[in-house]
Design a protein around this motif. Structure first.
Motif, PDB file in Angstrom:
ATOM      1  N   ALA A 305     -22.651 -26.634 -22.358  1.00 33.27           N
ATOM      2  CA  ALA A 305     -21.440 -27.326 -22.824  1.00 33.27           C
ATOM      3  C   ALA A 305     -21.614 -27.852 -24.241  1.00 33.27           C
ATOM      4  O   ALA A 305     -20.714 -27.723 -25.080  1.00 33.27           O
ATOM      5  CB  ALA A 305     -21.098 -28.461 -21.863  1.00 33.27           C
ATOM      6  N   THR A 306     -22.760 -28.451 -24.528  1.00 30.37           N
ATOM      7  CA  THR A 306     -22.972 -28.994 -25.869  1.00 30.37           C
ATOM      8  C   THR A 306     -23.171 -27.898 -26.914  1.00 30.37           C
ATOM      9  O   THR A 306     -22.930 -28.115 -28.102  1.00 30.37           O
ATOM     10  CB  THR A 306     -24.187 -29.933 -25.871  1.00 30.37           C
ATOM     11  OG1 THR A 306     -25.309 -29.261 -25.279  1.00 30.37           O
ATOM     12  CG2 THR A 306     -23.881 -31.197 -25.079  1.00 30.37           C
ATOM     13  N   LEU A 307     -23.621 -26.724 -26.477  1.00 30.72           N
ATOM     14  CA  LEU A 307     -23.753 -25.607 -27.403  1.00 30.72           C
ATOM     15  C   LEU A 307     -22.398 -25.012 -27.773  1.00 30.72           C
ATOM     16  O   LEU A 307     -22.167 -24.639 -28.930  1.00 30.72           O
ATOM     17  CB  LEU A 307     -24.636 -24.515 -26.779  1.00 30.72           C
ATOM     18  CG  LEU A 307     -26.143 -24.598 -27.024  1.00 30.72           C
ATOM     19  CD1 LEU A 307     -26.872 -23.582 -26.150  1.00 30.72           C
ATOM     20  CD2 LEU A 307     -26.479 -24.375 -28.489  1.00 30.72           C
ATOM     21  N   CYS A 308     -21.501 -24.949 -26.809  1.00 28.82           N
ATOM     22  CA  CYS A 308     -20.233 -24.235 -27.018  1.00 28.82           C
ATOM     23  C   CYS A 308     -19.156 -25.122 -27.609  1.00 28.82           C
ATOM     24  O   CYS A 308     -18.213 -24.615 -28.235  1.00 28.82           O
ATOM     25  CB  CYS A 308     -19.751 -23.642 -25.697  1.00 28.82           C
ATOM     26  SG  CYS A 308     -20.835 -22.362 -25.034  1.00 28.82           S
ATOM     27  N   PHE A 309     -19.226 -26.439 -27.403  1.00 23.30           N
ATOM     28  CA  PHE A 309     -18.183 -27.327 -27.891  1.00 23.30           C
ATOM     29  C   PHE A 309     -18.770 -28.291 -28.921  1.00 23.30           C
ATOM     30  O   PHE A 309     -19.850 -28.852 -28.701  1.00 23.30           O
ATOM     31  CB  PHE A 309     -17.544 -28.120 -26.737  1.00 23.30           C
ATOM     32  CG  PHE A 309     -16.755 -27.269 -25.786  1.00 23.30           C
ATOM     33  CD1 PHE A 309     -15.469 -26.862 -26.103  1.00 23.30           C
ATOM     34  CD2 PHE A 309     -17.295 -26.872 -24.584  1.00 23.30           C
ATOM     35  CE1 PHE A 309     -14.736 -26.083 -25.231  1.00 23.30           C
ATOM     36  CE2 PHE A 309     -16.579 -26.093 -23.698  1.00 23.30           C
ATOM     37  CZ  PHE A 309     -15.290 -25.685 -24.028  1.00 23.30           C
ATOM     38  N   GLU A 310     -18.039 -28.482 -29.980  1.00 22.06           N
ATOM     39  CA  GLU A 310     -18.511 -29.382 -31.039  1.00 22.06           C
ATOM     40  C   GLU A 310     -18.510 -30.830 -30.570  1.00 22.06           C
ATOM     41  O   GLU A 310     -19.366 -31.619 -30.971  1.00 22.06           O
ATOM     42  CB  GLU A 310     -17.626 -29.225 -32.276  1.00 22.06           C
ATOM     43  CG  GLU A 310     -18.060 -30.078 -33.453  1.00 22.06           C
ATOM     44  CD  GLU A 310     -17.178 -29.870 -34.665  1.00 22.06           C
ATOM     45  OE1 GLU A 310     -17.393 -30.573 -35.674  1.00 22.06           O
ATOM     46  OE2 GLU A 310     -16.272 -29.003 -34.606  1.00 22.06           O
ATOM     47  N   ARG A 311     -17.547 -31.169 -29.731  1.00 18.51           N
ATOM     48  CA  ARG A 311     -17.433 -32.541 -29.250  1.00 18.51           C
ATOM     49  C   ARG A 311     -16.868 -32.504 -27.828  1.00 18.51           C
ATOM     50  O   ARG A 311     -15.916 -31.783 -27.556  1.00 18.51           O
ATOM     51  CB  ARG A 311     -16.525 -33.355 -30.174  1.00 18.51           C
ATOM     52  CG  ARG A 311     -16.500 -34.855 -29.870  1.00 18.51           C
ATOM     53  CD  ARG A 311     -15.804 -35.592 -31.001  1.00 18.51           C
ATOM     54  NE  ARG A 311     -15.609 -36.998 -30.755  1.00 18.51           N
ATOM     55  CZ  ARG A 311     -16.524 -37.936 -30.944  1.00 18.51           C
ATOM     56  NH1 ARG A 311     -17.702 -37.582 -31.397  1.00 18.51           N
ATOM     57  NH2 ARG A 311     -16.268 -39.208 -30.715  1.00 18.51           N
ATOM     58  N   ARG A 380     -10.880 -27.244 -20.299  1.00 19.09           N
ATOM     59  CA  ARG A 380     -11.748 -26.150 -20.762  1.00 19.09           C
ATOM     60  C   ARG A 380     -13.217 -26.559 -20.691  1.00 19.09           C
ATOM     61  O   ARG A 380     -14.083 -25.780 -20.281  1.00 19.09           O
ATOM     62  CB  ARG A 380     -11.381 -25.754 -22.195  1.00 19.09           C
ATOM     63  CG  ARG A 380     -10.014 -25.121 -22.335  1.00 19.09           C
ATOM     64  CD  ARG A 380      -9.909 -24.374 -23.652  1.00 19.09           C
ATOM     65  NE  ARG A 380     -10.122 -25.251 -24.788  1.00 19.09           N
ATOM     66  CZ  ARG A 380      -9.160 -25.919 -25.409  1.00 19.09           C
ATOM     67  NH1 ARG A 380      -7.903 -25.811 -24.988  1.00 19.09           N
ATOM     68  NH2 ARG A 380      -9.429 -26.678 -26.454  1.00 19.09           N
ATOM     69  N   GLN A 381     -13.509 -27.772 -21.098  1.00 21.40           N
ATOM     70  CA  GLN A 381     -14.894 -28.239 -21.098  1.00 21.40           C
ATOM     71  C   GLN A 381     -15.441 -28.351 -19.677  1.00 21.40           C
ATOM     72  O   GLN A 381     -16.601 -27.999 -19.420  1.00 21.40           O
ATOM     73  CB  GLN A 381     -14.975 -29.579 -21.826  1.00 21.40           C
ATOM     74  CG  GLN A 381     -14.661 -29.476 -23.311  1.00 21.40           C
ATOM     75  CD  GLN A 381     -14.398 -30.834 -23.941  1.00 21.40           C
ATOM     76  OE1 GLN A 381     -14.578 -31.878 -23.313  1.00 21.40           O
ATOM     77  NE2 GLN A 381     -13.953 -30.830 -25.201  1.00 21.40           N
ATOM     78  N   ILE A 382     -14.617 -28.832 -18.744  1.00 25.19           N
ATOM     79  CA  ILE A 382     -15.058 -28.921 -17.346  1.00 25.19           C
ATOM     80  C   ILE A 382     -15.307 -27.525 -16.782  1.00 25.19           C
ATOM     81  O   ILE A 382     -16.279 -27.292 -16.053  1.00 25.19           O
ATOM     82  CB  ILE A 382     -14.009 -29.678 -16.503  1.00 25.19           C
ATOM     83  CG1 ILE A 382     -13.975 -31.158 -16.902  1.00 25.19           C
ATOM     84  CG2 ILE A 382     -14.296 -29.541 -15.016  1.00 25.19           C
ATOM     85  CD1 ILE A 382     -12.893 -31.955 -16.212  1.00 25.19           C
ATOM     86  N   GLY A 383     -14.408 -26.568 -17.096  1.00 22.77           N
ATOM     87  CA  GLY A 383     -14.598 -25.203 -16.609  1.00 22.77           C
ATOM     88  C   GLY A 383     -15.909 -24.608 -17.054  1.00 22.77           C
ATOM     89  O   GLY A 383     -16.643 -24.002 -16.255  1.00 22.77           O
ATOM     90  N   LEU A 384     -16.262 -24.776 -18.330  1.00 22.88           N
ATOM     91  CA  LEU A 384     -17.527 -24.236 -18.822  1.00 22.88           C
ATOM     92  C   LEU A 384     -18.717 -24.991 -18.235  1.00 22.88           C
ATOM     93  O   LEU A 384     -19.729 -24.390 -17.854  1.00 22.88           O
ATOM     94  CB  LEU A 384     -17.562 -24.307 -20.344  1.00 22.88           C
ATOM     95  CG  LEU A 384     -18.851 -23.797 -20.989  1.00 22.88           C
ATOM     96  CD1 LEU A 384     -18.997 -22.298 -20.769  1.00 22.88           C
ATOM     97  CD2 LEU A 384     -18.895 -24.113 -22.475  1.00 22.88           C
ATOM     98  N   PHE A 385     -18.618 -26.298 -18.138  1.00 19.63           N
ATOM     99  CA  PHE A 385     -19.716 -27.119 -17.624  1.00 19.63           C
ATOM    100  C   PHE A 385     -20.076 -26.701 -16.202  1.00 19.63           C
ATOM    101  O   PHE A 385     -21.244 -26.473 -15.878  1.00 19.63           O
ATOM    102  CB  PHE A 385     -19.310 -28.596 -17.668  1.00 19.63           C
ATOM    103  CG  PHE A 385     -20.395 -29.547 -17.278  1.00 19.63           C
ATOM    104  CD1 PHE A 385     -21.257 -30.069 -18.223  1.00 19.63           C
ATOM    105  CD2 PHE A 385     -20.563 -29.937 -15.952  1.00 19.63           C
ATOM    106  CE1 PHE A 385     -22.263 -30.946 -17.863  1.00 19.63           C
ATOM    107  CE2 PHE A 385     -21.564 -30.805 -15.580  1.00 19.63           C
ATOM    108  CZ  PHE A 385     -22.417 -31.316 -16.536  1.00 19.63           C
ATOM    109  N   VAL A 386     -19.076 -26.598 -15.340  1.00 14.42           N
ATOM    110  CA  VAL A 386     -19.344 -26.266 -13.938  1.00 14.42           C
ATOM    111  C   VAL A 386     -19.791 -24.814 -13.797  1.00 14.42           C
ATOM    112  O   VAL A 386     -20.726 -24.511 -13.039  1.00 14.42           O
ATOM    113  CB  VAL A 386     -18.094 -26.539 -13.084  1.00 14.42           C
ATOM    114  CG1 VAL A 386     -18.326 -26.119 -11.640  1.00 14.42           C
ATOM    115  CG2 VAL A 386     -17.722 -28.018 -13.146  1.00 14.42           C
TER     116      VAL A 386
END
Length: 537
Positions: A305-311, A380-386
């Motif tokens: 998640a931290t790699l794909c999203f800036e914040r 979107r962030q939750i989808g990638l995280f999980v």
């Protein structure tokens, strides 16, 4: 692969995974990477006027204002002005504060008044003359009589002003400003110029932050500066007490609540897993082998998640913390599956379980991957995280149990298959619970109420709200008025919009008194027409 080589490979792969993820996570600036700002939940491309206005207010200078009220408990009835000046000076020394001033200090107002008076003909005369022209047009007189009409009206207004009680203190001003440009402005802005209601035994300090109150640097560091400043004040004035307010207090309380909820949800999730395990597992201590699988899955989810999203918003980790309840399933499935024969190698056992494991994991991952197409950043962030966490959970479970000598978690035996016939009460109880769960699943969603309104994203904190109301009352804020905002791409456009609003307000609410410091500036039309009007008259 030989069992010994298999163990070495699994341990090296897990160590490399931990090293890569740990290196990336260790160098992150979590204050900048993780946001607690509620506005980050809204898409940046959202064009709704209401959301744009909310975003503008949150980023506006006014949102960075902090209010301080000081009271000397040892000298009730007397405002501690010296202590207030010391507090303003201490706050002003900090790079986190842009400015701090004691309310009631008239030096700034006097300087502003002198500047307005010196430029009264450039600032106030265009609007004054345009307003008199409009009044003359409504009188129905011939255009050539405007000069005489204006002289008579100006003389009448000057005479009326000189008969007012406060005129004795403004005689010199009236002689230098016979058109009463400045007194007229003061009358229209009287509501703004009212002193704060603190008075009495409170001294008031107004301060403005350089940083956003919704960011982490605008919260704990600012609170530390305030505490240090108050220690300096109380060392010189021991009886002084402070009441203060600012948006950052609400933001910090919200952040603390989110962090506590995240810890609570993690503990509850872990306790639920342990509780279920105690029911179905014979040797409870052996389920500790599942803890590394959960930790590795969460580590992988954080890294991806931290790699794909800036914040990322902190709610991603609050909701994503429930991943542990799903990630443990793959470890349970591999760990509790018995071997077909005593000498069956782990690789053969894993090949036998690989299809159901991949089917279970990939169907869940595909479902959560659909969230990546949402317009909301949080979704979107939750989808990638999980999704990333589930893939890491499966991979880490496959590798971790490859290094155990006998990866088998034995379950409890609850009796023979026909035990239900011998215990009809137990059987009826199980069926009752089953049908109750089905009814709840079918009917429950109809009783849900969505709270997705931006106005409802407020943390219930009675103490903070009570403190906010008290401090703002001391600063003179009242609930009997309303604030309207006019804006534009330029100062001229904003001033024109203010003029249109004042005309509209005069039509719909003739008795209402509207005040604004924007009245100091003339409209672009009045400013451009001033030379022609003066020359014609």
């Amino acid at each position: 692969m030989e069992p010994a080589r298999q163990k070495i490979f699994a341990r090296r792969a897990l160590a490399a995974f931990v090293l890569l993820c740990g290196t990336w996570l260790a160098q992150l600036d979590y204050g900048r990477k993780i946001s607690t700002n509620v506005l980050d939940l809204i898409p940046a491309t959202e064009q709704s006027p209401e959301l744009a206005l909310i975003r503008g207010f949150a980023n506006d200078v006014q949102a960075r204002v902090m209010l301080f009220a000081l009271r000397d408990a040892k000298s009730p009835g007397t405002a501690p002005g010296v202590a207030a000046a010391l507090l303003a000076a201490e706050l002003g020394r900090s790079p986190l504060f842009a400015e701090a001033a004691v309310i009631g200090d008239s030096s700034g107002q006097a300087a502003l008044g002198r500047e307005i008076f010196a430029q009264r003909f450039q600032l106030l005369l265009p609007s004054w003359l345009a307003e008199r022209e409009r009044d003359f047009a409504r009188s129905g007189l011939a255009p050539e009589k405007f000069a005489d009409w204006l002289a008579e009206r100006s003389a009448a207004e000057l005479e009326k002003f000189l008969n007012r009680p406060e005129a004795s203190a403004m005689q010199d001003l009236a002689l230098a400003d016979p058109l009463l440009l400045v007194p007229t402005l003061l009358d229209r802005a009287r509501g703004i110029a009212e002193p704060a209601a603190g008075g009495g035994d409170h001294a008031l300090v107004w301060a403005r932050l350089r940083v956003s109150p919704l960011a982490e640097e605008g919260q704990k560091p600012v609170f530390a500066v305030i505490d240090a400043a108050m220690q300096r004040v109380q060392s010189a004035h021991p009886g002084v007490e402070l009441e203060w307010s600012g948006i950052n207090r609400f933001a910090a309380a919200s952040r603390a609540r989110i962090e506590s909820e995240m810890s609570f949800l993690n503990l509850v999730s872990l306790a639920a897993v342990l509780g279920v395990s105690c029911i179905f597992v014979r040797r409870i201590h052996k389920i500790l082998h599942l803890v590394p699988v959960i930790l590795l899955s969460i580590m992988g989810a954080w890294t991806a998640a931290t790699l794909c999203f800036e914040r990322l918003h902190i709610l991603v980790f609050v909701i994503g913390s429930l991943l542990s309840g799903v990630a443990i399933d793959y470890g349970f499935y591999i760990y509790m599956q018995p071997s077909l024969r005593p000498d069956e190698p782990y690789a053969a056992k894993l090949r036998r379980l690989l299809k159901p494991l991949l089917a279970s994991c990939l169907t869940t991952v595909i479902g959560f991957s659909l969230l990546l197409f949402s317009e909301l950043p949080l979704i979107r962030q939750i989808g990638l995280f999980v999704s990333a966490g589930l893939l890491c959970a499966l991979g880490s479970a496959m590798l971790y149990f490859a290094q155990l000598e006998r990866p088998l978690l034995e379950g409890r035996q609850f009796g023979a298959i026909g035990a239900g016939r011998e215990r009809p009460a137990l059987r009826r109880g199980v069926w009752f619970l089953f049908f109750a769960a089905m009814a709840l699943a079918c009917v429950g969603p109809f009783f849900l109420h969505w709270r997705d309104d931006i106005r409802q994203l407020d943390m219930p904190s009675p103490e903070l709200h009570t403190n906010e109301e008290k401090v703002r009352r001391l600063f003179g804020e009242k609930s009997t008025g309303a604030v309207y905002v006019t804006q534009g791409k330029s100062v001229s456009e904003a001033r024109a919009n203010l003029e249109n609003f004042l005309r509209y307000e005069a039509l719909v609410a003739p008795g209402a008194a509207a005040t604004s410091l924007g009245l100091i500036l003339p409209t672009e039309e009045d400013r451009n027409q001033l030379p022609a009007r003066v020359k014609a008259r």
